[in-house]
Each structure stands twice: as structure tokens, then as C-alpha cells.
Design an enzyme around this catalytic site. Structure first.
Site, PDB file in Angstrom:
ATOM      1  N   TYR A 188      88.252  42.881  10.697  1.00 32.97           N
ATOM      2  CA  TYR A 188      88.966  42.877  11.753  1.00 32.97           C
ATOM      3  C   TYR A 188      87.398  42.923  13.225  1.00 32.97           C
ATOM      4  O   TYR A 188      88.006  42.191  14.514  1.00 32.97           O
ATOM      5  CB  TYR A 188      89.548  43.585  12.164  1.00 32.97           C
ATOM      6  N   GLU A 204     101.118  30.140   9.267  1.00 34.23           N
ATOM      7  CA  GLU A 204     100.199  30.884   9.291  1.00 34.23           C
ATOM      8  C   GLU A 204      99.350  30.422   9.562  1.00 34.23           C
ATOM      9  O   GLU A 204      98.534  29.449   9.520  1.00 34.23           O
ATOM     10  CB  GLU A 204     100.612  31.088   7.644  1.00 34.23           C
ATOM     11  N   ARG A 243     104.145  33.376  12.525  1.00 37.22           N
ATOM     12  CA  ARG A 243     104.094  33.068  11.306  1.00 37.22           C
ATOM     13  C   ARG A 243     105.908  33.264  10.462  1.00 37.22           C
ATOM     14  O   ARG A 243     106.566  32.521  10.196  1.00 37.22           O
ATOM     15  CB  ARG A 243     103.393  33.752   9.708  1.00 37.22           C
ATOM     16  N   LYS A 278      86.631  40.348  16.192  1.00 35.94           N
ATOM     17  CA  LYS A 278      86.256  40.717  17.594  1.00 35.94           C
ATOM     18  C   LYS A 278      84.882  40.275  17.974  1.00 35.94           C
ATOM     19  O   LYS A 278      84.723  40.306  18.996  1.00 35.94           O
ATOM     20  CB  LYS A 278      86.868  41.873  17.821  1.00 35.94           C
ATOM     21  N   ALA A 292      92.585  48.219  25.035  1.00 36.58           N
ATOM     22  CA  ALA A 292      92.061  48.984  24.028  1.00 36.58           C
ATOM     23  C   ALA A 292      93.021  49.576  22.813  1.00 36.58           C
ATOM     24  O   ALA A 292      93.361  50.043  21.810  1.00 36.58           O
ATOM     25  CB  ALA A 292      91.306  50.102  24.285  1.00 36.58           C
ATOM     26  N   VAL A 298      96.962  49.772  23.259  1.00 35.73           N
ATOM     27  CA  VAL A 298      98.100  49.369  23.671  1.00 35.73           C
ATOM     28  C   VAL A 298      99.373  49.422  23.127  1.00 35.73           C
ATOM     29  O   VAL A 298      99.474  49.420  22.210  1.00 35.73           O
ATOM     30  CB  VAL A 298      97.937  47.417  24.105  1.00 35.73           C
TER      31      VAL A 298
HETATM   32  P1  NAP Z   1     101.607  42.769  17.505  1.00 40.98           P
HETATM   33  O1  NAP Z   1     102.279  43.484  18.300  1.00 40.98           O
HETATM   34  O2  NAP Z   1     101.071  42.842  15.791  1.00 40.98           O
HETATM   35  O3  NAP Z   1     101.943  40.788  17.529  1.00 40.98           O
HETATM   36  C1  NAP Z   1     101.212  39.552  16.701  1.00 40.98           C
HETATM   37  C2  NAP Z   1     102.172  38.824  16.871  1.00 40.98           C
HETATM   38  O4  NAP Z   1     101.120  37.800  15.726  1.00 40.98           O
HETATM   39  C3  NAP Z   1     102.827  39.124  15.770  1.00 40.98           C
HETATM   40  O5  NAP Z   1     104.114  38.145  15.821  1.00 40.98           O
HETATM   41  C4  NAP Z   1     102.351  38.591  14.461  1.00 40.98           C
HETATM   42  O6  NAP Z   1     102.979  38.223  13.078  1.00 40.98           O
HETATM   43  C5  NAP Z   1     100.982  37.425  14.664  1.00 40.98           C
HETATM   44  N1  NAP Z   1     100.129  36.827  14.026  1.00 40.98           N
HETATM   45  C6  NAP Z   1      99.295  37.783  13.922  1.00 40.98           C
HETATM   46  N2  NAP Z   1      98.205  37.281  12.827  1.00 40.98           N
HETATM   47  C7  NAP Z   1      99.173  36.151  12.672  1.00 40.98           C
HETATM   48  C8  NAP Z   1      98.388  35.261  11.780  1.00 40.98           C
HETATM   49  N3  NAP Z   1      97.450  34.585  11.003  1.00 40.98           N
HETATM   50  N4  NAP Z   1      99.813  34.059  11.213  1.00 40.98           N
HETATM   51  C9  NAP Z   1     100.385  34.126  12.318  1.00 40.98           C
HETATM   52  N5  NAP Z   1     100.935  35.120  13.142  1.00 40.98           N
HETATM   53  C10 NAP Z   1     100.009  35.815  13.381  1.00 40.98           C
HETATM   54  O7  NAP Z   1      99.986  42.465  18.188  1.00 40.98           O
HETATM   55  P2  NAP Z   1      99.768  42.936  19.262  1.00 40.98           P
HETATM   56  O8  NAP Z   1      99.400  44.877  19.393  1.00 40.98           O
HETATM   57  O9  NAP Z   1     100.588  42.944  19.811  1.00 40.98           O
HETATM   58  O10 NAP Z   1      98.412  42.356  19.377  1.00 40.98           O
HETATM   59  C11 NAP Z   1      97.547  41.074  20.069  1.00 40.98           C
HETATM   60  C12 NAP Z   1      96.105  41.021  19.836  1.00 40.98           C
HETATM   61  O11 NAP Z   1      95.394  42.729  20.735  1.00 40.98           O
HETATM   62  C13 NAP Z   1      95.461  40.964  18.420  1.00 40.98           C
HETATM   63  O12 NAP Z   1      94.267  39.994  18.416  1.00 40.98           O
HETATM   64  C14 NAP Z   1      95.473  42.553  18.359  1.00 40.98           C
HETATM   65  O13 NAP Z   1      93.828  42.618  17.364  1.00 40.98           O
HETATM   66  C15 NAP Z   1      94.808  42.832  19.870  1.00 40.98           C
HETATM   67  N6  NAP Z   1      94.363  43.845  20.827  1.00 40.98           N
HETATM   68  C16 NAP Z   1      95.998  44.678  20.256  1.00 40.98           C
HETATM   69  C17 NAP Z   1      95.651  46.047  20.338  1.00 40.98           C
HETATM   70  C18 NAP Z   1      96.731  46.898  20.743  1.00 40.98           C
HETATM   71  O14 NAP Z   1      96.567  48.547  21.222  1.00 40.98           O
HETATM   72  N7  NAP Z   1      97.892  46.522  20.824  1.00 40.98           N
HETATM   73  C19 NAP Z   1      94.425  47.073  21.079  1.00 40.98           C
HETATM   74  C20 NAP Z   1      92.674  45.897  20.814  1.00 40.98           C
HETATM   75  C21 NAP Z   1      93.432  44.609  20.756  1.00 40.98           C
HETATM   76  P3  NAP Z   1     103.696  39.555  12.277  1.00 40.98           P
HETATM   77  O15 NAP Z   1     104.155  40.297  13.231  1.00 40.98           O
HETATM   78  O16 NAP Z   1     104.725  38.408  11.628  1.00 40.98           O
HETATM   79  O17 NAP Z   1     102.127  40.065  11.299  1.00 40.98           O
END
Ligand code: NAP
Length: 260
Positions: free
Chosen positions: A155, A64, A39, A159, A186, A188
Site C-alpha cells: 500500500y 475488479e 467490484r 501511494k 489521512a 477518514v
Molecule cells: P472503502 O470504504 O473501502 O471504499 C472503497 C471502495 O472501492 C469499496 O467499494 C471497495 O470495494 C472498492 N474497491 C477497492 N479496491 C478495489 C478494486 N481493486 N477493484 C474494485 N473495487 C475496489 O475505502 P475508503 O476508505 O473510502 O478509501 C478510498 C481511498 O482513500 C483509497 O484509495 C484509500 O487508500 C484512500 N485513503 C483512505 C483513508 C481513510 O482514512 N479512509 C486514508 C488515506 C487514504 P469492497 O468494499 O468490495 O472492497
């Protein structure tokens, strides 16, 4: 090991930050052409520039993803630029804290729109190209689908549905040799994780408590470790793997809680 990803066109949603960024960079290092859909245009361009400066090929699409029309735009832009799509990494999502008590019917549906619908919409619009390429889909899920977390119904439902769709799509796409798998993180450290942990009372103690319960090496998983499994699943090196839900979590979700 040659992963055979050279010049394969791979769409990575949320591919500019966190786990998605690590996937974009690693797949680009393996020679894939990356289409980052997210986005925030500036975030997309930063990662696209980093990949291109490192000798890779990437393109950003501002989208988006909660809007179906933006999902279609991502596919249209990728096809206009490269004429094919070999793989889709459905990664974008956010643990948005829409709880049973704290949320509302409207917030719950909005959470599904932001965390689940675009996984379907992008797969739907990309399908003709994935079939033509005998390509594949990798979804990024969450252990919350198995364990729950409390105060995050939208969420968790998203998932859980992604795990179900992994099997459903794998079956539907068997006749076309299109594979579908899911990688489950889990804990990260990413921008999303930092925001979430800081939203909790006593965030430092909470973080220490979580890390102490991760069996393998008492540490968080890195984004690069999620990317490693994802890029392997994108490649023909995993050519007979489909419908699998793979936990890259240091044993956090499944191993014996009494391990010290
Ligand atoms: P992050 O750091 O927030 O990066 C996600 C990216 O996706 C950001 O650039 C965000 O933009 C963008 N985004 C999210 N929703 C969007 C939407 N509806 N439209 C357009 N862009 C969108 O997240 P992450 O921690 O890397 O997570 C990535 C995936 O891993 C997710 O599916 C999350 O559920 C999963 N996950 C992560 C963890 C963890 O520990 N980090 C654990 C379990 C699962 P903005 O920054 O502008 O919002």
C-alpha cells in the site's frame, strides 16, 4: 459558485462506498454524470439508485480493477453510454497489510495490482477521451506515502508511486491541457477505516490516540470534506492547477506535533 460540471462525464473508481461515494454524490449534485466502477455490483447499484433518485445521473460498472481487462471495460462502457469522458477519479484502494516480514513477493505484487496498476490502466485507456475533452484526473492518495505506517509495504509503495505519477502525468499531459492532481486523506471514517481500526489490538484506545493528534478540531476528516476538494479540482474553477498533491487532513501530516 457554479463549478461548471453539468453533464460532464466523471468516472469514480470505488465510487459506491466511503470517500468514493461522497465524491460520486457531490459531483452528481453539481450536475456531473457519474460512472461508478467497483467490484461489488450491489454496492454500485445502491449508490447509483440513490443518485438517480435524488435527480442526478449515474451508471454502475462491475469491475475488479486489479484486472487490466476490467479497467478497459470501464472505459468502454462509459464511452458507449455517453460518448465522452471528462474526468477520472482514481480512488479505489485498500490498506491491505502486506508487510516486509508478514508479506511475500507474490502478496506484494498483488497489492500493487490492487492499489496502483489500475490508476495507470484507467488513465491509459481513458486518455484519448480526456485529451478530446481537455479533461482531468484526480487521484486519491494517502499520507502513508509520506509517513509510513508499518506492515503495509504494498500500500505504501502504491501511494508513493501515485504521488510520483501525479507529477509525471501532469508534465506529460501539459500539451493537451489535461490536468492531474492528487488529494491526500489521512484519517477518514469509512468502511475501509472501520475494518482497519478494528483489526488492531485495543482499537478504541488507538482511535482516541489518533484523533487526539489531529491538529484541526481534534476530529477525523469527513468523506464530504475530501469530496469537496476533489470536486473543486475536477471543475474549471481550478483550471490552472496541475501536478499538485493536496492534503485534506486537518494538518495531521505536516503541522507541529507539539500543538496541544
Ligand atoms: P472503502 O470504504 O473501502 O471504499 C472503497 C471502495 O472501492 C469499496 O467499494 C471497495 O470495494 C472498492 N474497491 C477497492 N479496491 C478495489 C478494486 N481493486 N477493484 C474494485 N473495487 C475496489 O475505502 P475508503 O476508505 O473510502 O478509501 C478510498 C481511498 O482513500 C483509497 O484509495 C484509500 O487508500 C484512500 N485513503 C483512505 C483513508 C481513510 O482514512 N479512509 C486514508 C488515506 C487514504 P469492497 O468494499 O468490495 O472492497
Amino acid at each position: 459558485m457554479n463549478l461548471g460540471l453539468k453533464d460532464k462525464v466523471v468516472i469514480v473508481t470505488g465510487g459506491a462506498k466511503g470517500i468514493g461515494e461522497a465524491i460520486s454524490r457531490l459531483a452528481a449534485e453539481e450536475g456531473a454524470i457519474i460512472v461508478i466502477a467497483g467490484r461489488n455490483e450491489a454496492d454500485n447499484e445502491k449508490t447509483v439508485t440513490a443518485i438517480n433518485n435524488a435527480g442526478g445521473k449515474a451508471l454502475g460498472v462491475t469491475a475488479e480493477l486489479g484486472k487490466p481487462g476490467d479497467c478497459k471495460k470501464v472505459i468502454d462502457v462509459a464511452v458507449a453510454a455517453y460518448g465522452r469522458i471528462d474526468a477520472l477519479v482514481n480512488n479505489a484502494g485498500a490498506n491491505d497489510g502486506v508487510g516486509l516480514e508478514s508479506g511475500s513477493p507474490e502478496k506484494f505484487m498483488a497489492s500493487l495490482q490492487n492499489n496502483l496498476s489500475h490508476y495507470y490502466n484507467l488513465a491509459h485507456y481513458a486518455l484519448p477521451y480526456l485529451k478530446a475533452a481537455k479533461g482531468n484526473i484526480v487521484n486519491i492518495g494517502s499520507k502513508v506515502a509520506d509517513t509510513g505506517q508499518g506492515n503495509t509495504s504494498g500500500y505504501a509503495a502504491s501511494k508513493g508511486a501515485i504521488n510520483a505519477l501525479t507529477r509525471e502525468w501532469a508534465v506529460e499531459l501539459v500539451p493537451f491541457s489535461v490536468r492531474v492532481n492528487t488529494v491526500i486523506p489521512a484519517e477518514v471514517w469509512t468502511p475501509l477505516y472501520e475494518t482497519w481500526i478494528n483489526s488492531l489490538p485495543n482499537s478504541e484506545e488507538k482511535l482516541a490516540s489518533i484523533v487526539s493528534k489531529i491538529p484541526l478540531e481534534k476530529r477525523m476528516t469527513t468523506s464530504d470534506e475530501i469530496a469537496g476538494m476533489t470536486v473543486f479540482l475536477l471543475s474549471d474553477r481550478s483550471a490552472h492547477t496541475t501536478g499538485q498533491i493536496i492534503y485534506v487532513d486537518g494538518g495531521y501530516t505536516h503541522l507541529d506535533r507539539s500543538i496541544s
